[in-house]
Design an enzyme around this catalytic site. Sequence first.
Site, PDB file in Angstrom:
ATOM      1  N   ASP A 121     -29.928 -25.833  13.891  1.00  0.00           N
ATOM      2  CA  ASP A 121     -28.856 -25.461  12.978  1.00  0.00           C
ATOM      3  C   ASP A 121     -27.799 -26.559  12.957  1.00  0.00           C
ATOM      4  OD1 ASP A 121     -30.080 -23.033  12.494  1.00  0.00           O
ATOM      5  OD2 ASP A 121     -28.897 -21.947  13.980  1.00  0.00           O
ATOM      6  N   ARG A 122     -27.076 -26.642  11.862  1.00  0.00           N
ATOM      7  CA  ARG A 122     -26.032 -27.664  11.731  1.00  0.00           C
ATOM      8  C   ARG A 122     -25.019 -27.570  12.869  1.00  0.00           C
ATOM      9  NH1 ARG A 122     -20.988 -27.409   9.465  1.00  0.00           N
ATOM     10  NH2 ARG A 122     -21.425 -25.354   8.582  1.00  0.00           N
TER      11      ARG A 122
END
Length: 575
Positions: free
Chosen positions: A154-155
Amino acid sequence: MASLGGEVGTTPPAAPGLKKIPAYWYPYTTYAKERWLGRELLEVVSTEFRDRSMEYYRYALESGVTTINGQVASPNHIIQNGDRMENVVHRHEPPVTATPVKVLLEDKQREFIVVDKPGSIPVHAAGRYHRNTLVAILMCDFGYEKVYTINRLDRLTSGLMIIPTSTDCARRLTNEFVSGTVRKEYVARVNGRFPDGDVVCEEPLLTVDRQMGLNIVHPEGKPAKTVFRLIRYDENTDTSVLHCKPMTGRSHQLRVHLQYLGHPISNDPVYGDRRIWGENMGKGGVDTVPSDERSAPEPPAHLAEVHGNSESLARPVPHDGFTKAENIVEGSSTLASNLLPRETGEDIGMGSPVPLSSEAVGIITKLRNMKDEAEDWSRWRDVIFRAKGTLRPPRDLALKKPPPGVSVNDACVTGETLSVDLQCSELTSEVSTPLEGVEPVPLHIESPEVPGEPSSTPSITYRKPKTKELIPLVRIPDSSEPLQLTTAEAISLARDIISTSTDANSGPHQSPQGPAADPNEKQTYCPECYLPLHPDPSPEKLYIFLHALRYTISMGTFETEMPSWSKEGFTWDRS
């Protein structure tokens, strides 16, 4: 090596600890997706993307920067099967952390690299991110010709990634990930005193909102299993550092399972906020009984009385359907009355594979309203758009006409063909704003070296274009026309509107007045697209306490150092 700095733009310098990309014009082409068919263009754009306000999206479409099959598209255009959509946007990529990407290992013989990705940097281009991505950084800053991200983080998550640099290695490692033989280990800091010993969570997970990236425990979801073990409890912060072993690879698996157990990640802006989930903080999951309840978005409290529905486009409009400054008359009886799903809240659940419960709808609504409130001096300050000219990208910004597309129901395209190593969803091309005196270089696709022989890489077959001539992506205005009003000119034209506005926060100098802005700071706008510019966020707000620590694959075990926030005595700003 190439740089990701981009061309000189109008973006202010980055604050300490942040990396920013100057704003740039970005044209791209795509074909209509199946879920878009039969819907209005403005509805699709505003529902699929929540990056900007409804007012801004209508303004951009009425400026003619979006074309359908080469023709300027109106906001109410109904999307058809096979439509080719071409669009030009002035990209303002959000800042990311200045913490560098680290290449921990480069194995040239076995054709893979091991990297440590900082939190805040997405792996792939998506949404507002295009150059501030791990893939772009590895290819441009480190000089890798091609990288294959067979798994992703995930970012907001930091940590280890194993990235092949060849198709053969990518194929081998993909088989390992798919078969479940890869052992992944993470470290997290969570709320409260976590139990001792191994804690196993096996709740199924389901993505119920793509725009907000929301996943919940749901019986119709995909199977998921995680094993957690306490490393250390910190009494001063009432948090626990955990070792996490996901046995499956579902989206947001660790974050949702930890929330379900009553110990969400301590700084998680989605799954760890009481304002969204209530005092129970999502422990034990949410209700799954379907409901038809929906409500319109709410404006920030300080604007509620003067703005009403925060997303509504119901405002004075001339009879020709296009809004111009000279047609805006306060109190006019000619109003837009056809509210779109985003304005009524009906778009909530459109992308969910199951009917949503009242509780789930409420959570998504709160997430959207909180996101809007945090950005309200960008989202609700659209009054300046009523006083300026149309959005105009550079005249020499052009894009090579793409190959004819494949309709949703077509199996193949016949005729003279060539092989193109692209998937339909990847029909996207970038042409940066050309530098003065430099001609744009046409995109070029090489034919296979050995005609007739099958390619080892999956490909799609298209008709061969008859010309390599650059086709203008948007209408090229007459040279006597001004490209754009200056910010000063636009604000000057807006003064009369502002002075008679019922918005108590309006003023001739456009002070931000929003909760995310410094009350002493004047509103600033991009001089090319007039997007209100945000203040820089704190670097500490750009990541969560979740880190990929160790991966074990057939080629060995690879790990990073423990993150600084996992160490004993760590404290952080919780404001």
